[in-house]
Design an enzyme around this catalytic site. Structure first.
Site, mmCIF file in Angstrom:
data_model
loop_
_atom_site.group_PDB
_atom_site.id
_atom_site.type_symbol
_atom_site.label_atom_id
_atom_site.label_comp_id
_atom_site.label_asym_id
_atom_site.label_seq_id
_atom_site.Cartn_x
_atom_site.Cartn_y
_atom_site.Cartn_z
ATOM 1 N N SER A 108 0.817 -1.236 -0.229
ATOM 2 C CA SER A 108 -0.097 0.077 -0.101
ATOM 3 C C SER A 108 0.802 1.327 0.062
ATOM 4 O O SER A 108 0.302 2.231 -0.168
ATOM 5 C CB SER A 108 -0.943 0.247 1.241
ATOM 6 O OG SER A 108 -1.969 -0.599 0.896
ATOM 7 N N LYS A 111 0.295 3.508 -2.659
ATOM 8 C CA LYS A 111 -0.889 4.254 -3.266
ATOM 9 C C LYS A 111 -0.760 5.714 -3.159
ATOM 10 O O LYS A 111 -1.229 6.318 -4.348
ATOM 11 C CB LYS A 111 -1.920 3.819 -2.193
ATOM 12 C CG LYS A 111 -2.677 2.413 -2.356
ATOM 13 C CD LYS A 111 -3.452 1.979 -1.270
ATOM 14 C CE LYS A 111 -4.129 0.801 -1.697
ATOM 15 N NZ LYS A 111 -4.414 -0.245 -0.413
ATOM 16 N N TYR A 236 -3.751 -2.613 -10.300
ATOM 17 C CA TYR A 236 -3.492 -2.475 -8.903
ATOM 18 C C TYR A 236 -2.685 -3.637 -8.248
ATOM 19 O O TYR A 236 -1.887 -3.073 -7.548
ATOM 20 C CB TYR A 236 -5.148 -2.502 -8.426
ATOM 21 C CG TYR A 236 -4.980 -2.415 -6.860
ATOM 22 C CD1 TYR A 236 -4.963 -1.244 -6.185
ATOM 23 C CD2 TYR A 236 -5.060 -3.561 -6.234
ATOM 24 C CE1 TYR A 236 -4.968 -1.202 -4.765
ATOM 25 C CE2 TYR A 236 -5.287 -3.560 -4.882
ATOM 26 C CZ TYR A 236 -4.937 -2.586 -4.215
ATOM 27 O OH TYR A 236 -5.130 -2.394 -2.601
ATOM 28 N N TYR A 288 -3.860 3.379 7.912
ATOM 29 C CA TYR A 288 -4.877 2.572 8.270
ATOM 30 C C TYR A 288 -5.801 2.995 9.033
ATOM 31 O O TYR A 288 -5.789 4.531 9.368
ATOM 32 C CB TYR A 288 -4.596 0.949 8.477
ATOM 33 C CG TYR A 288 -3.782 0.464 7.445
ATOM 34 C CD1 TYR A 288 -4.290 0.277 6.178
ATOM 35 C CD2 TYR A 288 -2.541 0.149 7.688
ATOM 36 C CE1 TYR A 288 -3.397 -0.328 5.229
ATOM 37 C CE2 TYR A 288 -1.658 -0.417 6.574
ATOM 38 C CZ TYR A 288 -2.134 -0.638 5.397
ATOM 39 O OH TYR A 288 -1.640 -1.507 4.377
ATOM 40 N N VAL A 306 1.295 -3.713 3.822
ATOM 41 C CA VAL A 306 1.459 -4.937 4.828
ATOM 42 C C VAL A 306 2.554 -5.715 4.607
ATOM 43 O O VAL A 306 2.776 -6.554 5.305
ATOM 44 C CB VAL A 306 0.221 -5.846 4.208
ATOM 45 C CG1 VAL A 306 -1.046 -5.578 4.636
ATOM 46 C CG2 VAL A 306 0.438 -5.944 2.485
HETATM 47 N N1 GLU Z 1 -2.319 -6.281 -1.492
HETATM 48 C C1 GLU Z 1 -2.993 -5.691 -0.561
HETATM 49 C C2 GLU Z 1 -4.661 -5.495 -0.910
HETATM 50 O O1 GLU Z 1 -4.872 -4.663 -1.848
HETATM 51 C C3 GLU Z 1 -2.393 -4.323 -0.042
HETATM 52 C C4 GLU Z 1 -2.359 -4.398 1.184
HETATM 53 C C5 GLU Z 1 -1.807 -3.078 2.171
HETATM 54 O O2 GLU Z 1 -0.608 -3.051 2.024
HETATM 55 O O3 GLU Z 1 -2.595 -2.477 2.587
HETATM 56 O O4 GLU Z 1 -5.252 -6.006 0.007
#
Ligand code: GLU
Length: 491
Positions: A108, A111, A236, A288, A306
């Site tokens: 993530s 992002k 993605y 988060y 993650v």
């Molecule tokens: N690959 C994870 C997902 O899309 C991303 C997780 C993350 O780093 O938040 O659920």
């Protein structure tokens, strides 16, 4: 820098470096070298700073809590013992400790980067037609939209999937992926950017939740016209699987800390607008369901993933990338969160720290008293030994040539007492220093020259004092004149 090191070593062995080679050597580090020469580094006592970072790193190493993410084998098999911290300042000073050259997936942490690319290319208004700016208050992978039926923000999965459909529209899948890889590479100053195909395949195979989000987004018409939802999802998953090391990640973070200009190459990679938006969203939504607490306690923009990575930005100072795979219940790296907390407990980096009156925290932006002392000693020693070229170097590096030692003696006092005509001449003609500074016994440089019978210096200083006084008076009258003119023009 390697080339420069190599050439410097060779020149020490007797080989010389011509202008062309010198230019070649410095061009890849020009930002750092310019700042060094101008003595304008954002963290002047970098060595002391890194000793403190090392101490934080070592203290945190003993923390063993948390669980490594296990929803795909590629993450589950990563050793929980990895622990690395890299930082890169906005002027390119680097420090790394621990496992900082091991590739790891951005997950993530990508992002905010793809959001920055979208805003850079398409502008804020366009991007926010498709995605909000508000923390969701829900888990990052919830199937949920805001009251306008858009994803809450680009840092939750729904927003990040829509974001994938915005970048480089019209290009085919391969071109889109290449485009983003190249962009990231430029943010990372051409350092390591990799791709884990195994992670990508696993993400795709286990990505039911993300597919569900994708179909929901499609039903609610969240994608731009003509966009293919499955391709957006594919991109993605690919972007989650892009790899960095802590070292290259810290350069990416530093590019964000530096308003979009990569501190290693000096290239503007992102617009200032894209960076400001990205940092704002990282500040409110990057960690988060801990984002509010993180903004409260740490007060800096950050994004975690993650894989156990945290991309942390200290705006206008440095970028940090830390990595330790075991996660807490919310999904943030346990050691990483500790590091961020400890960093702002020690240094006044929290966005709302009081920079002027907070005596309890360290401010690494300031020159320490020790370095100030060193520069005065160097300056007076150069004046004492008649070393004009050292003085010229100091003056070129913007050093205050009127600095005083603990007896309030200046370089001009020392040079006058020693009778170094060329130094006196440089200080008065080149630096235009004040000849009337009194030392702790009340003596000005001319009195020192008289006392030690430096006749030539006495003559030179006597003339200089006169022109200095005239110049000062002239400056005052022209200032008065200017303010009178200003007043008149206002009336
Ligand atoms: N690959 C994870 C997902 O899309 C991303 C997780 C993350 O780093 O938040 O659920």
């Amino acid at each position: 820098m390697d080339m420069l090191n190599h050439t410097v070593q060779e020149s020490m062995l007797g080989a010389s470096m011509d202008l062309e080679i010198f230019q070649k050597c410095v061009q890849s580090n020009i930002v750092l070298l310019t700042q060094v020469v101008c003595r304008k580094l954002v963290i002047p006592d970098f060595e002391q700073f890194t000793l403190n970072i090392n101490r934080l790193y070592e203290n945190i190493r003993s923390i063993k809590e948390g669980e490594v993410a296990n929803y795909i084998p590629q993450l589950a098999k990563v050793s929980p013992d990895h622990w690395g911290v890299s930082l890169c300042t906005v002027d390119g000073q680097r420090y790394s400790v621990g496992d900082t050259d091991v590739p790891l997936c951005l997950q993530s942490c990508v992002k905010p980067l793809k959001y920055a690319i979208a805003v850079n290319d398409l502008g804020t208004n366009y991007v926010h037609q498709y995605v909000g700016k508000e923390p969701s208050g829900l888990r990052f992978n919830k199937l949920s939209l805001n009251f306008q039926e858009k994803p809450h923000n680009p840092l939750v999965n729904a927003g990040a999937i829509v974001n994938c459909s915005l970048i480089n529209q019209g290009a085919n899948k391969a071109e889109k992926f290449d485009y983003i890889m190249q962009f990231l590479k430029r943010m990372a100053g051409n350092e390591f950017i990799g791709f884990s195909n195994a992670t990508f395949q696993s993400e795709k195979e286990t990505g039911d939740r993300n597919y569900a989000i994708g179909y929901y987004l499609k039903e609610k018409k969240c994608f731009p016209e003509g966009a293919d939802m499955v391709s957006a999802l594919d991109l993605y998953f690919q972007l989650c699987s892009i790899e960095v090391t802590c070292q290259s990640g810290s350069v990416i973070a530093a590019t964000l800390a530096n308003g979009g200009i990569c501190p290693i190459t000096g290239e503007r990679v992102l617009s200032a607008e894209a960076v400001r938006n990205t940092l704002s969203l990282m500040h409110s939504c990057g960690m988060y369901d801990f984002s509010g607490q993180f903004a409260f306690h740490v007060g800096l923009p950050a994004k975690s993933g993650v894989s156990g990575a945290i991309l942390l930005i200290v705006p206008n100072i440095m970028g940090v990338f830390c990595w330790s795979p075991p996660l807490d219940r919310i999904g943030n790296s346990v050691r990483g969160i500790h590091f961020c907390h400890d960093l702002v407990s020690l240094f006044n980096f929290h966005h709302y720290d009081d920079l002027r009156h907070c005596a309890k925290k360290l401010d690494p932006r300031k020159e320490t008293r020790e370095t100030q002392h060193k520069t005065v000693v160097n300056l007076l020693f150069a004046a004492y030994s008649g070393d004009v070229s050292a003085l010229r170097r100091f003056a070129l590096s913007a050093m205050d040539m009127e600095q005083k030692d603990y007896d309030s003696r200046t370089a001009l006092h020392v040079a006058a007492a020693e009778g170094h005509m060329d130094v006196v001449r440089f200080l008065i003609d080149g630096c235009k220093v004040n000849p009337f500074v009194e030392d702790r016994w009340g003596n000005i440089p001319l009195q020192d020259a008289i006392k030690f019978e430096r006749h030539e210096v006495v003559k030179l200083l006597t003339e200089y004092q006169e022109t200095y006084v005239k110049r000062q008076m002239g400056a005052e009258t022209s200032e008065e004149q200017m303010s009178l003119e200003n007043l008149e023009s206002m009336v």
